[in-house]
Design an enzyme around this catalytic site. Structure first.
Site, PDB file in Angstrom:
ATOM      1  N   ALA A 163       0.849  -1.186   0.000  1.00  0.00           N
ATOM      2  CA  ALA A 163       0.000   0.000   0.000  1.00  0.00           C
ATOM      3  C   ALA A 163       0.884   1.236   0.000  1.00  0.00           C
ATOM      4  O   ALA A 163       2.072   1.166   0.332  1.00  0.00           O
ATOM      5  CB  ALA A 163      -0.910   0.007   1.224  1.00  0.00           C
ATOM      6  N   LYS A 164       0.311   2.360  -0.392  1.00  0.00           N
ATOM      7  CA  LYS A 164       1.017   3.643  -0.311  1.00  0.00           C
ATOM      8  C   LYS A 164      -0.003   4.757  -0.197  1.00  0.00           C
ATOM      9  O   LYS A 164      -1.140   4.646  -0.672  1.00  0.00           O
ATOM     10  CB  LYS A 164       1.884   3.892  -1.550  1.00  0.00           C
ATOM     11  CG  LYS A 164       3.233   3.204  -1.524  1.00  0.00           C
ATOM     12  CD  LYS A 164       4.189   3.819  -0.519  1.00  0.00           C
ATOM     13  CE  LYS A 164       5.534   3.103  -0.523  1.00  0.00           C
ATOM     14  NZ  LYS A 164       6.501   3.715   0.400  1.00  0.00           N
ATOM     15  N   GLY A 165       0.422   5.838   0.424  1.00  0.00           N
ATOM     16  CA  GLY A 165      -0.388   7.030   0.495  1.00  0.00           C
ATOM     17  C   GLY A 165       0.418   8.223   0.026  1.00  0.00           C
ATOM     18  O   GLY A 165       1.649   8.244   0.174  1.00  0.00           O
ATOM     19  N   ASP A 198       7.544   7.600   4.928  1.00  0.00           N
ATOM     20  CA  ASP A 198       8.084   7.779   3.580  1.00  0.00           C
ATOM     21  C   ASP A 198       8.639   9.197   3.520  1.00  0.00           C
ATOM     22  O   ASP A 198       8.847   9.824   4.567  1.00  0.00           O
ATOM     23  CB  ASP A 198       7.001   7.530   2.524  1.00  0.00           C
ATOM     24  CG  ASP A 198       7.584   7.102   1.174  1.00  0.00           C
ATOM     25  OD1 ASP A 198       8.164   7.969   0.499  1.00  0.00           O
ATOM     26  OD2 ASP A 198       7.470   5.922   0.806  1.00  0.00           O
TER      27      ASP A 198
END
Length: 220
Positions: free
Chosen positions: A99-101, A174
């Site tokens: 996943a990433k945001g 991140d």
């Protein structure tokens, strides 16, 4: 959906099959499990995950000027999708999916417009939407909006699309968010999220975390 206080952001869960319908498979080879659009005061964001249980970092995308902001805005979803897909590939041998945001602060470059003598013309450190204080505010509102979706009973929002399952998201550090992992966990605790200790990775030891910078970890 009702909140007594003015919301700082709204998160909308989008149907990935609808979002990517008719789009070339060369650009979007896999359909994610979930896509969130987060629209807030002074920022726009996305969150993409490829499995029900997935983890990845949240990236805060900074823009040095209006031109950079326009470019970042035009590619924001693609960046989030590609980062999440890459994380999915990196996580292929472990239970958690990828996943990433991403969070993109607005193009409010107040510092650049200042005419005062000795004013700080660097928009990343002045009184602009790119400043450290603004970055923290954007992250807080982004996470609060997603917590609304993770706590539907508390917020009085529809959750029938999940078929009785809970909406569970995990977040890691991140670019430009490594210092916000404690904040994220503590925010989850304040909101009453039952799994707040697992909400973020890379947090300090006092909150039960393993600091990524201390041990040289580069992935969430």
């Amino acid at each position: 959906f009702f909140k007594a206080e003015t919301p700082g952001a709204f998160a909308f869960r989008l149907d990935p099959a609808v979002v990517l319908k008719g789009r070339p498979s060369s650009m979007y080879p896999d359909v994610p499990f979930g896509i969130f659009l987060v629209s807030g005061r002074n920022f726009l964001g996305f969150h993409v995950r490829f499995r029900d249980v997935a983890r990845g970092g949240v990236r805060l995308v900074l823009s040095r000027d209006e031109t950079a902001h326009e470019r970042n805005l035009a590619t924001l979803f693609d960046e989030c999708y590609n980062l999440a897909l890459t994380q999915q590939m990196k996580n292929k041998d472990i239970p958690e999916g990828g996943a990433k945001g991403v969070i993109l602060p607005d193009a409010n470059f107040v510092a650049k417009k200042s005419k005062k003598k000795n004013s700080n013309d660097n928009v990343l450190f002045g009184s602009s939407s790119q400043s450290p204080a603004a970055q923290r505010s954007c992250f807080t509102r982004y996470l609060n909006a997603l917590l609304d979706c993770m706590l539907p009973a508390q917020c009085g929002i529809y959750a029938g699309h999940m078929g009785g399952r809970k909406e569970i998201l995990y977040f890691g550090p991140d670019e430009n968010t490594a210092n916000f992992m404690d904040l994220g966990a503590e925010l989850g605790k304040i909101r009453g999220y039952p799994y707040w200790k697992a909400l973020t990775t890379g947090k300090s030891v006092k909150l039960g975390g393993v600091p990524h910078d201390t041990y040289g970890m580069t992935t969430a």
